[in-house]
Design a protein around this motif. Sequence first.
Motif, PDB file in Angstrom:
ATOM      1  N   ALA A 299     -36.638 -30.762 -27.034  1.00 31.53           N
ATOM      2  CA  ALA A 299     -35.232 -31.162 -26.879  1.00 31.53           C
ATOM      3  C   ALA A 299     -34.760 -30.907 -25.450  1.00 31.53           C
ATOM      4  CB  ALA A 299     -34.369 -30.366 -27.858  1.00 31.53           C
ATOM      5  N   PRO A 300     -33.716 -31.630 -25.035  1.00 30.61           N
ATOM      6  CA  PRO A 300     -33.123 -31.329 -23.728  1.00 30.61           C
ATOM      7  C   PRO A 300     -32.354 -30.018 -23.807  1.00 30.61           C
ATOM      8  CG  PRO A 300     -31.774 -32.934 -24.882  1.00 30.61           C
ATOM      9  CD  PRO A 300     -32.997 -32.702 -25.736  1.00 30.61           C
ATOM     10  N   SER A 301     -32.214 -29.328 -22.670  1.00 30.19           N
ATOM     11  CA  SER A 301     -31.388 -28.117 -22.656  1.00 30.19           C
ATOM     12  C   SER A 301     -30.742 -27.975 -21.296  1.00 30.19           C
ATOM     13  CB  SER A 301     -32.229 -26.875 -22.970  1.00 30.19           C
ATOM     14  OG  SER A 301     -33.235 -26.688 -22.005  1.00 30.19           O
ATOM     15  N   VAL A 302     -29.601 -27.302 -21.274  1.00 33.95           N
ATOM     16  CA  VAL A 302     -28.845 -27.213 -20.033  1.00 33.95           C
ATOM     17  C   VAL A 302     -29.683 -26.544 -18.938  1.00 33.95           C
ATOM     18  CG1 VAL A 302     -27.664 -25.106 -20.862  1.00 33.95           C
ATOM     19  CG2 VAL A 302     -26.683 -26.451 -18.989  1.00 33.95           C
ATOM     20  N   HIS A 303     -29.848 -27.235 -17.827  1.00 35.98           N
ATOM     21  CA  HIS A 303     -30.682 -26.778 -16.709  1.00 35.98           C
ATOM     22  C   HIS A 303     -32.053 -26.287 -17.169  1.00 35.98           C
ATOM     23  CE1 HIS A 303     -27.720 -27.550 -13.731  1.00 35.98           C
ATOM     24  NE2 HIS A 303     -26.837 -26.753 -14.282  1.00 35.98           N
ATOM     25  N   ASN A 304     -32.525 -26.907 -18.212  1.00 38.47           N
ATOM     26  CA  ASN A 304     -33.861 -26.608 -18.753  1.00 38.47           C
ATOM     27  C   ASN A 304     -34.031 -25.127 -19.096  1.00 38.47           C
ATOM     28  OD1 ASN A 304     -36.315 -27.467 -19.681  1.00 38.47           O
ATOM     29  ND2 ASN A 304     -37.327 -27.490 -17.682  1.00 38.47           N
ATOM     30  N   THR A 305     -32.958 -24.491 -19.594  1.00 37.45           N
ATOM     31  CA  THR A 305     -33.027 -23.057 -19.904  1.00 37.45           C
ATOM     32  C   THR A 305     -33.775 -22.782 -21.215  1.00 37.45           C
ATOM     33  OG1 THR A 305     -30.806 -23.320 -20.823  1.00 37.45           O
ATOM     34  CG2 THR A 305     -30.975 -22.266 -18.662  1.00 37.45           C
TER      35      THR A 305
ATOM     36  N   ARG B 273     -21.145 -22.991 -24.462  1.00 38.54           N
ATOM     37  CA  ARG B 273     -20.987 -24.308 -25.082  1.00 38.54           C
ATOM     38  C   ARG B 273     -22.236 -25.171 -24.854  1.00 38.54           C
ATOM     39  NH1 ARG B 273     -18.634 -29.269 -23.549  1.00 38.54           N
ATOM     40  NH2 ARG B 273     -17.640 -30.287 -25.312  1.00 38.54           N
ATOM     41  N   CYS B 274     -22.706 -25.170 -23.609  1.00 44.01           N
ATOM     42  CA  CYS B 274     -23.906 -25.966 -23.313  1.00 44.01           C
ATOM     43  C   CYS B 274     -25.126 -25.364 -24.005  1.00 44.01           C
ATOM     44  CB  CYS B 274     -24.135 -26.038 -21.805  1.00 44.01           C
ATOM     45  SG  CYS B 274     -22.932 -27.067 -20.977  1.00 44.01           S
ATOM     46  N   LEU B 275     -25.134 -24.036 -24.113  1.00 43.86           N
ATOM     47  CA  LEU B 275     -26.221 -23.375 -24.838  1.00 43.86           C
ATOM     48  C   LEU B 275     -26.237 -23.853 -26.299  1.00 43.86           C
ATOM     49  CD1 LEU B 275     -27.311 -19.705 -24.808  1.00 43.86           C
ATOM     50  CD2 LEU B 275     -26.564 -20.715 -26.951  1.00 43.86           C
ATOM     51  N   ALA B 276     -25.054 -23.912 -26.912  1.00 48.43           N
ATOM     52  CA  ALA B 276     -24.988 -24.339 -28.319  1.00 48.43           C
ATOM     53  C   ALA B 276     -25.420 -25.796 -28.468  1.00 48.43           C
ATOM     54  CB  ALA B 276     -23.566 -24.138 -28.861  1.00 48.43           C
ATOM     55  N   MET B 277     -25.020 -26.641 -27.499  1.00 44.87           N
ATOM     56  CA  MET B 277     -25.424 -28.053 -27.581  1.00 44.87           C
ATOM     57  C   MET B 277     -26.936 -28.184 -27.450  1.00 44.87           C
ATOM     58  SD  MET B 277     -22.659 -30.495 -25.823  1.00 44.87           S
ATOM     59  CE  MET B 277     -22.192 -29.615 -24.366  1.00 44.87           C
ATOM     60  N   SER B 278     -27.519 -27.376 -26.568  1.00 45.53           N
ATOM     61  CA  SER B 278     -28.973 -27.415 -26.383  1.00 45.53           C
ATOM     62  C   SER B 278     -29.681 -27.022 -27.689  1.00 45.53           C
ATOM     63  CB  SER B 278     -29.387 -26.447 -25.264  1.00 45.53           C
ATOM     64  OG  SER B 278     -28.656 -26.700 -24.081  1.00 45.53           O
ATOM     65  N   CYS B 279     -29.183 -25.953 -28.321  1.00 47.51           N
ATOM     66  CA  CYS B 279     -29.795 -25.516 -29.584  1.00 47.51           C
ATOM     67  C   CYS B 279     -29.568 -26.568 -30.676  1.00 47.51           C
ATOM     68  CB  CYS B 279     -29.227 -24.165 -30.008  1.00 47.51           C
ATOM     69  SG  CYS B 279     -29.755 -22.827 -28.915  1.00 47.51           S
TER      70      CYS B 279
ATOM     71  N   ARG C 171     -41.451 -38.715 -26.007  1.00 51.33           N
ATOM     72  CA  ARG C 171     -41.199 -39.668 -24.899  1.00 51.33           C
ATOM     73  C   ARG C 171     -39.830 -39.484 -24.269  1.00 51.33           C
ATOM     74  NH1 ARG C 171     -41.896 -45.339 -27.046  1.00 51.33           N
ATOM     75  NH2 ARG C 171     -40.987 -45.762 -25.007  1.00 51.33           N
ATOM     76  N   ARG C 172     -38.917 -38.767 -24.965  1.00 52.46           N
ATOM     77  CA  ARG C 172     -37.554 -38.622 -24.426  1.00 52.46           C
ATOM     78  C   ARG C 172     -37.579 -37.836 -23.119  1.00 52.46           C
ATOM     79  NH1 ARG C 172     -34.314 -35.324 -23.030  1.00 52.46           N
ATOM     80  NH2 ARG C 172     -35.856 -33.743 -23.545  1.00 52.46           N
ATOM     81  N   ARG C 173     -36.839 -38.325 -22.129  1.00 54.63           N
ATOM     82  CA  ARG C 173     -36.705 -37.623 -20.848  1.00 54.63           C
ATOM     83  C   ARG C 173     -35.275 -37.784 -20.378  1.00 54.63           C
ATOM     84  NH1 ARG C 173     -40.919 -36.373 -22.098  1.00 54.63           N
ATOM     85  NH2 ARG C 173     -42.916 -36.365 -21.044  1.00 54.63           N
ATOM     86  N   THR C 174     -34.781 -36.814 -19.623  1.00 49.61           N
ATOM     87  CA  THR C 174     -33.490 -36.986 -18.962  1.00 49.61           C
ATOM     88  C   THR C 174     -33.673 -37.955 -17.801  1.00 49.61           C
ATOM     89  OG1 THR C 174     -32.722 -34.808 -19.575  1.00 49.61           O
ATOM     90  CG2 THR C 174     -31.702 -35.778 -17.641  1.00 49.61           C
ATOM     91  N   ASN C 175     -32.764 -38.920 -17.729  1.00 52.42           N
ATOM     92  CA  ASN C 175     -32.858 -39.957 -16.699  1.00 52.42           C
ATOM     93  C   ASN C 175     -31.818 -39.675 -15.616  1.00 52.42           C
ATOM     94  OD1 ASN C 175     -32.819 -42.243 -15.176  1.00 52.42           O
ATOM     95  ND2 ASN C 175     -32.746 -43.664 -16.912  1.00 52.42           N
ATOM     96  N   ARG C 176     -32.270 -39.377 -14.402  1.00 58.09           N
ATOM     97  CA  ARG C 176     -31.326 -39.068 -13.323  1.00 58.09           C
ATOM     98  C   ARG C 176     -31.180 -40.209 -12.336  1.00 58.09           C
ATOM     99  NH1 ARG C 176     -33.546 -34.184 -14.571  1.00 58.09           N
ATOM    100  NH2 ARG C 176     -32.020 -32.613 -15.186  1.00 58.09           N
ATOM    101  N   PHE C 177     -31.725 -41.378 -12.702  1.00 58.31           N
ATOM    102  CA  PHE C 177     -31.528 -42.538 -11.830  1.00 58.31           C
ATOM    103  C   PHE C 177     -30.066 -42.983 -11.902  1.00 58.31           C
ATOM    104  CE2 PHE C 177     -36.134 -42.829 -12.300  1.00 58.31           C
ATOM    105  CZ  PHE C 177     -36.486 -43.066 -10.975  1.00 58.31           C
TER     106      PHE C 177
END
Length: 184
Positions: A21-27, A57-63, A120-126
């Motif tokens: 899963a994605p997580s805030v700043h990859n924590t 808040r971002c921690l909870a969203m990541s979880c 396959r999911r990745r964060t897209n920074r383009f």
Amino acid sequence: MVKPFATPSGVRRIVEAAVAAPSVHNTQPWLFYHLKDSMTVYADLRRQLRVADPLGRCLAMSCGAALFNMRLAIRMTGYEARVLPLPAPRGAPDLLAVVRTVPGEPPPPNEQRLHAVIPRRRTNRFPFDGRSLPQETVVALVAAAREEGATLVMLNGRATRKILDMVATADQALSRDEAYRREL
Ligand SMILES: Cc1cc2nc3c(=O)[nH]c(=O)nc-3n(C[C@H](O)[C@H](O)[C@H](O)COP(=O)(O)O)c2cc1C
């Protein structure tokens, strides 16, 4: 005797899906435990970003994102995944969810497709291109959010500009903050 819902390698596959899963700043601020008929998701508070995310808040969203993948992976074993969110908010605020597993039906094709794309999911920074989203995609996203008990609000051009201004102002304020820069 309760039959375990997954073998040790099955549990490993479920956790591998969760941590993709994605997580805030990859924590990756999560911890998992499993019992014979359940899994639990804990916040790993040692990984909370105290400056950037003081309320967690971002921690909870990541979880929550990890929990979503976990539910899909449990469903692939043919079990239902019944989520009890925040079962002990006072006693154990870091205990975010208990997922009870009960024998169920095999997952429908849409869940199988979602599960298949987890790696396959990745964060897209383009940068975004200028095209707007097809209306049916917007409708599908709004429905998907509603199914998870959330509300997805699509902003018009004016509201978008306002939000982007606020983000830019917040970003400038943070980038002047020495503690934030160190944490980053
Ligand atoms: C709650 C949350 C907040 C995030 N905030 C940002 C952000 O502000 N900027 C950014 O570039 N990425 C952000 N991300 C994406 C993470 O940096 C990214 O998920 C992480 O580095 C792992 O990479 P991956 O998504 O490609 O697996 C956020 C992710 C989550 C879950």
